[in-house]
Scaffold this active site. Sequence first.
Site, PDB file in Angstrom:
ATOM      1  N   ASP A  14       0.828  -1.204   0.000  1.00  0.00           N
ATOM      2  CA  ASP A  14       0.000   0.000   0.000  1.00  0.00           C
ATOM      3  C   ASP A  14       0.868   1.261   0.000  1.00  0.00           C
ATOM      4  O   ASP A  14       1.988   1.253   0.498  1.00  0.00           O
ATOM      5  CB  ASP A  14      -0.914  -0.023   1.245  1.00  0.00           C
ATOM      6  CG  ASP A  14      -2.115   0.896   1.102  1.00  0.00           C
ATOM      7  OD1 ASP A  14      -2.365   1.397  -0.006  1.00  0.00           O
ATOM      8  OD2 ASP A  14      -2.806   1.123   2.112  1.00  0.00           O
ATOM      9  N   GLY A  15       0.310   2.332  -0.562  1.00  0.00           N
ATOM     10  CA  GLY A  15       0.979   3.639  -0.510  1.00  0.00           C
ATOM     11  C   GLY A  15       1.535   4.123  -1.841  1.00  0.00           C
ATOM     12  O   GLY A  15       2.214   5.153  -1.880  1.00  0.00           O
ATOM     13  N   ASN A  16       1.227   3.429  -2.923  1.00  0.00           N
ATOM     14  CA  ASN A  16       1.744   3.861  -4.236  1.00  0.00           C
ATOM     15  C   ASN A  16       1.226   5.245  -4.618  1.00  0.00           C
ATOM     16  O   ASN A  16       1.967   6.076  -5.143  1.00  0.00           O
ATOM     17  CB  ASN A  16       1.301   2.882  -5.332  1.00  0.00           C
ATOM     18  CG  ASN A  16       1.852   1.490  -5.151  1.00  0.00           C
ATOM     19  OD1 ASN A  16       2.695   1.263  -4.296  1.00  0.00           O
ATOM     20  ND2 ASN A  16       1.387   0.561  -5.959  1.00  0.00           N
ATOM     21  N   TRP A  19       2.915   7.940  -2.592  1.00  0.00           N
ATOM     22  CA  TRP A  19       4.303   8.084  -3.051  1.00  0.00           C
ATOM     23  C   TRP A  19       4.342   9.025  -4.257  1.00  0.00           C
ATOM     24  O   TRP A  19       5.193   9.910  -4.347  1.00  0.00           O
ATOM     25  CB  TRP A  19       4.856   6.706  -3.428  1.00  0.00           C
ATOM     26  CG  TRP A  19       6.308   6.682  -3.773  1.00  0.00           C
ATOM     27  CD1 TRP A  19       7.351   6.399  -2.937  1.00  0.00           C
ATOM     28  CD2 TRP A  19       6.889   6.954  -5.064  1.00  0.00           C
ATOM     29  NE1 TRP A  19       8.550   6.484  -3.626  1.00  0.00           N
ATOM     30  CE2 TRP A  19       8.287   6.820  -4.928  1.00  0.00           C
ATOM     31  CE3 TRP A  19       6.363   7.300  -6.319  1.00  0.00           C
ATOM     32  CZ2 TRP A  19       9.170   7.004  -5.995  1.00  0.00           C
ATOM     33  CZ3 TRP A  19       7.249   7.501  -7.381  1.00  0.00           C
ATOM     34  CH2 TRP A  19       8.631   7.350  -7.208  1.00  0.00           C
ATOM     35  N   ARG A  27      -0.848   9.111 -10.056  1.00  0.00           N
ATOM     36  CA  ARG A  27      -0.852   7.904  -9.224  1.00  0.00           C
ATOM     37  C   ARG A  27      -0.257   6.690  -9.936  1.00  0.00           C
ATOM     38  O   ARG A  27       0.410   5.858  -9.332  1.00  0.00           O
ATOM     39  CB  ARG A  27      -2.284   7.576  -8.785  1.00  0.00           C
ATOM     40  CG  ARG A  27      -2.887   8.577  -7.811  1.00  0.00           C
ATOM     41  CD  ARG A  27      -4.342   8.239  -7.506  1.00  0.00           C
ATOM     42  NE  ARG A  27      -4.471   6.897  -6.946  1.00  0.00           N
ATOM     43  CZ  ARG A  27      -4.304   6.621  -5.655  1.00  0.00           C
ATOM     44  NH1 ARG A  27      -4.041   7.582  -4.802  1.00  0.00           N
ATOM     45  NH2 ARG A  27      -4.420   5.388  -5.223  1.00  0.00           N
ATOM     46  N   HIS A  31       2.408   3.236  -9.088  1.00  0.00           N
ATOM     47  CA  HIS A  31       2.204   1.806  -9.336  1.00  0.00           C
ATOM     48  C   HIS A  31       3.385   1.217 -10.117  1.00  0.00           C
ATOM     49  O   HIS A  31       3.840   0.115  -9.833  1.00  0.00           O
ATOM     50  CB  HIS A  31       0.895   1.566 -10.081  1.00  0.00           C
ATOM     51  CG  HIS A  31      -0.321   2.017  -9.316  1.00  0.00           C
ATOM     52  ND1 HIS A  31      -0.500   1.741  -7.976  1.00  0.00           N
ATOM     53  CD2 HIS A  31      -1.411   2.734  -9.692  1.00  0.00           C
ATOM     54  CE1 HIS A  31      -1.652   2.269  -7.573  1.00  0.00           C
ATOM     55  NE2 HIS A  31      -2.215   2.884  -8.586  1.00  0.00           N
ATOM     56  N   SER A  59      -7.446  -5.490  -5.212  1.00  0.00           N
ATOM     57  CA  SER A  59      -8.582  -6.043  -4.458  1.00  0.00           C
ATOM     58  C   SER A  59      -9.866  -5.961  -5.280  1.00  0.00           C
ATOM     59  O   SER A  59      -9.959  -5.189  -6.253  1.00  0.00           O
ATOM     60  CB  SER A  59      -8.762  -5.269  -3.152  1.00  0.00           C
ATOM     61  OG  SER A  59      -9.295  -3.981  -3.412  1.00  0.00           O
ATOM     62  N   TRP A  63     -11.682  -2.455  -8.108  1.00  0.00           N
ATOM     63  CA  TRP A  63     -12.426  -2.300  -9.373  1.00  0.00           C
ATOM     64  C   TRP A  63     -13.243  -1.015  -9.364  1.00  0.00           C
ATOM     65  O   TRP A  63     -13.692  -0.550 -10.417  1.00  0.00           O
ATOM     66  CB  TRP A  63     -13.359  -3.489  -9.621  1.00  0.00           C
ATOM     67  CG  TRP A  63     -12.667  -4.752 -10.031  1.00  0.00           C
ATOM     68  CD1 TRP A  63     -12.612  -5.920  -9.326  1.00  0.00           C
ATOM     69  CD2 TRP A  63     -11.942  -4.996 -11.247  1.00  0.00           C
ATOM     70  NE1 TRP A  63     -11.891  -6.871 -10.031  1.00  0.00           N
ATOM     71  CE2 TRP A  63     -11.471  -6.326 -11.214  1.00  0.00           C
ATOM     72  CE3 TRP A  63     -11.637  -4.218 -12.383  1.00  0.00           C
ATOM     73  CZ2 TRP A  63     -10.716  -6.896 -12.246  1.00  0.00           C
ATOM     74  CZ3 TRP A  63     -10.891  -4.785 -13.410  1.00  0.00           C
ATOM     75  CH2 TRP A  63     -10.439  -6.105 -13.334  1.00  0.00           C
ATOM     76  N   LEU A 125      10.639 -20.761  -4.139  1.00  0.00           N
ATOM     77  CA  LEU A 125       9.671 -19.865  -3.496  1.00  0.00           C
ATOM     78  C   LEU A 125       8.348 -19.964  -4.235  1.00  0.00           C
ATOM     79  O   LEU A 125       8.322 -19.986  -5.472  1.00  0.00           O
ATOM     80  CB  LEU A 125      10.183 -18.414  -3.569  1.00  0.00           C
ATOM     81  CG  LEU A 125       9.248 -17.332  -3.031  1.00  0.00           C
ATOM     82  CD1 LEU A 125       9.230 -17.347  -1.495  1.00  0.00           C
ATOM     83  CD2 LEU A 125       9.673 -15.943  -3.518  1.00  0.00           C
ATOM     84  N   SER A 190      -8.470  -4.534   5.046  1.00  0.00           N
ATOM     85  CA  SER A 190      -8.984  -4.260   3.694  1.00  0.00           C
ATOM     86  C   SER A 190      -9.367  -5.539   2.931  1.00  0.00           C
ATOM     87  O   SER A 190      -8.945  -5.743   1.785  1.00  0.00           O
ATOM     88  CB  SER A 190      -7.971  -3.423   2.892  1.00  0.00           C
ATOM     89  OG  SER A 190      -7.660  -2.223   3.558  1.00  0.00           O
TER      90      SER A 190
HETATM   91  C1  IPE Z   1      -5.560  -2.698  -0.164  1.00  0.00           C
HETATM   92  O1  IPE Z   1      -5.181  -1.388  -0.347  1.00  0.00           O
HETATM   93  C2  IPE Z   1      -5.522  -3.438  -1.474  1.00  0.00           C
HETATM   94  C3  IPE Z   1      -4.207  -3.686  -2.032  1.00  0.00           C
HETATM   95  C4  IPE Z   1      -3.071  -3.380  -1.477  1.00  0.00           C
HETATM   96  C5  IPE Z   1      -4.195  -4.351  -3.297  1.00  0.00           C
HETATM   97  P1  IPE Z   1      -6.254  -0.210  -0.551  1.00  0.00           P
HETATM   98  O2  IPE Z   1      -5.492   1.037  -0.647  1.00  0.00           O
HETATM   99  O3  IPE Z   1      -7.167  -0.546  -1.671  1.00  0.00           O
HETATM  100  O4  IPE Z   1      -7.092  -0.301   0.808  1.00  0.00           O
HETATM  101  P2  IPE Z   1      -7.928   0.807   1.569  1.00  0.00           P
HETATM  102  O5  IPE Z   1      -8.910   1.347   0.587  1.00  0.00           O
HETATM  103  O6  IPE Z   1      -6.960   1.844   2.024  1.00  0.00           O
HETATM  104  O7  IPE Z   1      -8.545   0.080   2.713  1.00  0.00           O
HETATM  105  C1  IPE Z   2      -1.485   0.275  -3.366  1.00  0.00           C
HETATM  106  O1  IPE Z   2      -1.346   1.642  -3.417  1.00  0.00           O
HETATM  107  C2  IPE Z   2      -1.822  -0.343  -4.699  1.00  0.00           C
HETATM  108  C3  IPE Z   2      -3.212  -0.797  -4.801  1.00  0.00           C
HETATM  109  C4  IPE Z   2      -4.106  -0.742  -3.869  1.00  0.00           C
HETATM  110  C5  IPE Z   2      -3.630  -1.373  -6.072  1.00  0.00           C
HETATM  111  P1  IPE Z   2      -2.581   2.648  -3.402  1.00  0.00           P
HETATM  112  O2  IPE Z   2      -2.965   2.910  -4.813  1.00  0.00           O
HETATM  113  O3  IPE Z   2      -3.673   2.151  -2.542  1.00  0.00           O
HETATM  114  O4  IPE Z   2      -1.898   3.939  -2.778  1.00  0.00           O
HETATM  115  P2  IPE Z   2      -2.490   4.928  -1.700  1.00  0.00           P
HETATM  116  O5  IPE Z   2      -3.028   4.109  -0.570  1.00  0.00           O
HETATM  117  O6  IPE Z   2      -3.571   5.709  -2.383  1.00  0.00           O
HETATM  118  O7  IPE Z   2      -1.327   5.772  -1.308  1.00  0.00           O
HETATM  119 MG    MG Z   3      -4.101   2.391  -0.559  1.00  0.00          MG
END
Ligand code: IPE
Ligand code: IPE
Ligand code: MG
Length: 237
Positions: A14-16, A19, A27, A31, A59, A63, A125, A190
């Site tokens: 999470d956090g892309n 970043w 965004r 990714h 997730s 979608w 792995l 999540s």
């Molecule tokens: C969870 O991250 C799903 C994945 C890392 C693929 P999200 O960014 O979608 O989750 P929420 O919305 O913060 O709970």
């Molecule tokens: C995780 O990063 C990747 C996916 C959930 C697909 P996010 O896209 O959720 O990045 P944030 O949470 O908005 O920073």
């Molecule tokens: Mg996220």
Amino acid sequence: MAGYLPRHVAVIMDGNGRWAAMRDLPRGVGHWEGMNAVREVVEGACTAGVEVLTLYAFSTENWRRPREEIEALMGVLQAFAEKERERLAHEGVEVRVLGEIERLDERSLEAVRRIVETTRGGQRLLLNLMISYGAREEIVGAARALAAAACAGLLDPESIDEDAFRSALFTGGIPDPDLLIRTSGEMRISNFMLWQLAYTEFHVTPVLWPDFTREDLFEAILDYQRRERRFGRVTAG
Ligand code: IPE
Ligand code: IPE
Ligand code: MG
């Protein structure tokens, strides 16, 4: 690495988006950068001797993101499969893709088929990529499959126990995660592996996924090694 190792490490990557936002970039760039962190964590898992690495990549709820972002994420998936499949096969990494993959577009589905085929049989792995995955859907799907088998007279409802249920999940046959890592500081699940995480140790790090390195993985493993797992008992089991 000294101490007992987690056999199975799962990661909520999470956090892309954050970043990218910190750099005034779209965004999607976050990714793409996240792909480097996947390479890091795969190599780190191999070095540490982890047997199973499970990465939450997309997730069911994702979608609902804007179409351009979904397209960027699917583009990353396709590029990852193309760039990495031979190398992963060479490293002995077997890739499985778990989730409702029938929802993917044709090109992404083809990328999934190719990476799974090329890496089949890898012994070092097991890498599970969770794509179009939601734990509630997984659980409902398992219940539906068991109910259908019972209606068809193939299964006695009395024989449905934890093992039978476990085998009907996408992860059937794979041991539960010992350690769950979530990046970007969020303290929630999540809709990830709700059944399998029953006794998993959690490690949350503020590091955003594109910045995650093998050292961050090792730090999470060291944190895990300091835990006392009790499984409901009084002393470690
Ligand atoms: C969870 O991250 C799903 C994945 C890392 C693929 P999200 O960014 O979608 O989750 P929420 O919305 O913060 O709970
Ligand atoms: C995780 O990063 C990747 C996916 C959930 C697909 P996010 O896209 O959720 O990045 P944030 O949470 O908005 O920073
Ligand atoms: Mg996220």
